[in-house]
Design an enzyme around this catalytic site. Structure first.
Site, PDB file in Angstrom:
ATOM      1  N   ASN A  19       0.870  -1.177   0.000  1.00  0.00           N
ATOM      2  CA  ASN A  19       0.000   0.000   0.000  1.00  0.00           C
ATOM      3  C   ASN A  19       0.903   1.221   0.000  1.00  0.00           C
ATOM      4  OD1 ASN A  19      -1.772   2.061   0.466  1.00  0.00           O
ATOM      5  ND2 ASN A  19      -2.414   1.380   2.510  1.00  0.00           N
ATOM      6  N   LYS A  21       0.099   4.236  -0.230  1.00  0.00           N
ATOM      7  CA  LYS A  21      -0.547   5.421   0.374  1.00  0.00           C
ATOM      8  C   LYS A  21      -0.343   6.628  -0.548  1.00  0.00           C
ATOM      9  CE  LYS A  21      -0.140   3.199   4.792  1.00  0.00           C
ATOM     10  NZ  LYS A  21      -0.029   3.287   6.230  1.00  0.00           N
ATOM     11  N   HIS A 106      -9.444   1.133   4.911  1.00  0.00           N
ATOM     12  CA  HIS A 106      -8.159   1.275   5.603  1.00  0.00           C
ATOM     13  C   HIS A 106      -8.358   2.212   6.795  1.00  0.00           C
ATOM     14  CE1 HIS A 106      -4.052   2.468   6.461  1.00  0.00           C
ATOM     15  NE2 HIS A 106      -3.682   1.351   5.845  1.00  0.00           N
ATOM     16  N   GLU A 108      -6.724   4.608   7.872  1.00  0.00           N
ATOM     17  CA  GLU A 108      -6.531   6.036   7.581  1.00  0.00           C
ATOM     18  C   GLU A 108      -7.767   6.633   6.920  1.00  0.00           C
ATOM     19  OE1 GLU A 108      -2.837   5.449   5.547  1.00  0.00           O
ATOM     20  OE2 GLU A 108      -1.910   4.918   7.470  1.00  0.00           O
ATOM     21  N   GLU A 178      -5.117  -4.890  10.558  1.00  0.00           N
ATOM     22  CA  GLU A 178      -4.078  -3.887  10.770  1.00  0.00           C
ATOM     23  C   GLU A 178      -4.349  -3.150  12.072  1.00  0.00           C
ATOM     24  OE1 GLU A 178      -2.202  -2.644   6.735  1.00  0.00           O
ATOM     25  OE2 GLU A 178      -3.917  -1.376   7.095  1.00  0.00           O
ATOM     26  N   GLY A 184       2.732   2.439  10.761  1.00  0.00           N
ATOM     27  CA  GLY A 184       3.660   3.553  10.602  1.00  0.00           C
ATOM     28  C   GLY A 184       4.370   3.940  11.889  1.00  0.00           C
ATOM     29  N   SER A 223       3.662  -1.977  10.264  1.00  0.00           N
ATOM     30  CA  SER A 223       5.119  -2.025  10.459  1.00  0.00           C
ATOM     31  C   SER A 223       5.745  -3.356  10.055  1.00  0.00           C
ATOM     32  CB  SER A 223       5.476  -1.673  11.914  1.00  0.00           C
ATOM     33  OG  SER A 223       5.102  -0.338  12.205  1.00  0.00           O
TER      34      SER A 223
HETATM   35  P1  13P Z   1       3.246   0.508   7.582  1.00  0.00           P
HETATM   36  O1  13P Z   1       3.766  -0.791   7.022  1.00  0.00           O
HETATM   37  O2  13P Z   1       3.954   1.703   7.051  1.00  0.00           O
HETATM   38  O3  13P Z   1       3.147   0.464   9.075  1.00  0.00           O
HETATM   39  O4  13P Z   1       1.729   0.662   7.039  1.00  0.00           O
HETATM   40  C1  13P Z   1       0.851  -0.387   7.187  1.00  0.00           C
HETATM   41  C2  13P Z   1      -0.381  -0.094   6.424  1.00  0.00           C
HETATM   42  O5  13P Z   1      -1.149   0.769   6.786  1.00  0.00           O
HETATM   43  C3  13P Z   1      -0.611  -0.843   5.184  1.00  0.00           C
HETATM   44  O6  13P Z   1      -1.894  -0.635   4.704  1.00  0.00           O
END
Ligand code: 13P
Length: 269
Positions: A19, A21, A106, A108, A178, A184, A223
């Site tokens: 992803n 983002k 997601h 976010e 997740e 992150g 992560s």
């Molecule tokens: P990170 O791997 O940067 O923690 O992000 C995970 C994520 O949100 C994947 O959709």
């Protein structure tokens, strides 16, 4: 043979998605895709997906060309085919660029764009109607985990987000667990912590959809790095990874893909 036994015999193929983002312009996308494709040529046992921003999808599709070894995914989708929805992108628009997967719900999007279980549910149902495979995300916040609410939060998100999901399209579905506190932050769930939730999701899927529900792939995100990927994916109910930051580096993404276990049978009961 009973239905449950048949489901047990069906292997769950490892699944790793990146992803991106809101990272990488279209021109940056070309070189990253080329770099990834150059590394994954010989990987035959893992489903691999990259999910760049909408504006990078045409460049990604063009660069991939006939390299169908790497599938394309989007990070969101509007449920309508078209209409007066300023700023939104529809399933048919994604399909035109060869997009096969779409991340829905997601954390976010839930946190910053008011996405809810109800909206995810409508989108997931619409996505399969457009021949897009939904990657439906769920996960608790740190406050919820500390309050001992992880299981109830995740259960209600799975139930709500799949409330309208057609039972005959379970093969198309991927669920991503997740934990919000691990995204992150560099704080990864321990393999045991993650697997407990994956097992809960698998059992819930069996109770919602029967034997076939327990065969839906459940991947972990938060992560994931080359250093922890093998340990996480060695857990019996973790079928792969949804990778954020580390998927922006071709070498790291490839190392995570290599850590995915080969095909195995369901070990859910
Ligand atoms: P990170 O791997 O940067 O923690 O992000 C995970 C994520 O949100 C994947 O959709």
């Amino acid at each position: 043979m009973t239905k449950a036994k048949i489901a047990k015999a069906i292997p769950r193929r490892p699944f790793v998605a990146g992803n991106w983002k809101m990272h990488r312009t279209a021109s940056d996308t070309r070189s990253l895709i080329e770099d990834i494709v150059g590394r994954v040529q010989k990987v035959a046992t893992v489903d691999m997906v990259v999910c760049p921003p909408f504006t990078s999808l045409p460049a990604a599709a063009e660069t991939l060309g006939r390299h169908s070894i790497l599938a394309l995914g989007a990070q969101n989708m509007h449920q309508s085919k078209e209409g007066a929805f300023t700023g939104e992108i529809s399933g048919p628009m994604l399909r035109e660029f060869g997009v096969r997967y779409v991340i829905l719900g997601h954390s976010e999007r839930r946190q910053f764009f008011n996405e809810t279980d109800a909206s995810v549910s409508v989108k997931a149902e619409a996505a399969v109607g457009y021949h897009l495979r939904p990657i439906v995300c769920v996960g608790e916040t740190l406050t919820q985990r500390e309050a001992g609410e992880t299981n109830s939060v995740v259960e209600s998100q799975v139930r709500g987000s799949l409330a309208h999901y057609p039972a005959d399209q379970l093969d198309e579905l991927v669920i991503a667990y997740e934990p919000v506190w691990a995204i992150g932050t560099g704080k990864v769930a321990t393999p045991k912590q993650a697997n407990e939730v994956h097992r809960l999701i698998r059992k819930l899927m069996a109770s919602l959809f029967g034997a076939k529900g327990s065969g839906v792939r459940v991947i972990y995100g938060g992560s994931v790095k080359p250093e922890n990927a093998a340990e996480l994916m060695a857990e019996p109910d973790i079928d792969g990874a949804l990778v954020g930051g580390a998927s922006l580096d071709a070498r790291s993404f490839f190392d995570i893909i290599q850590a995915a276990r080969p095909v195995r049978a369901s070990e859910n009961d």
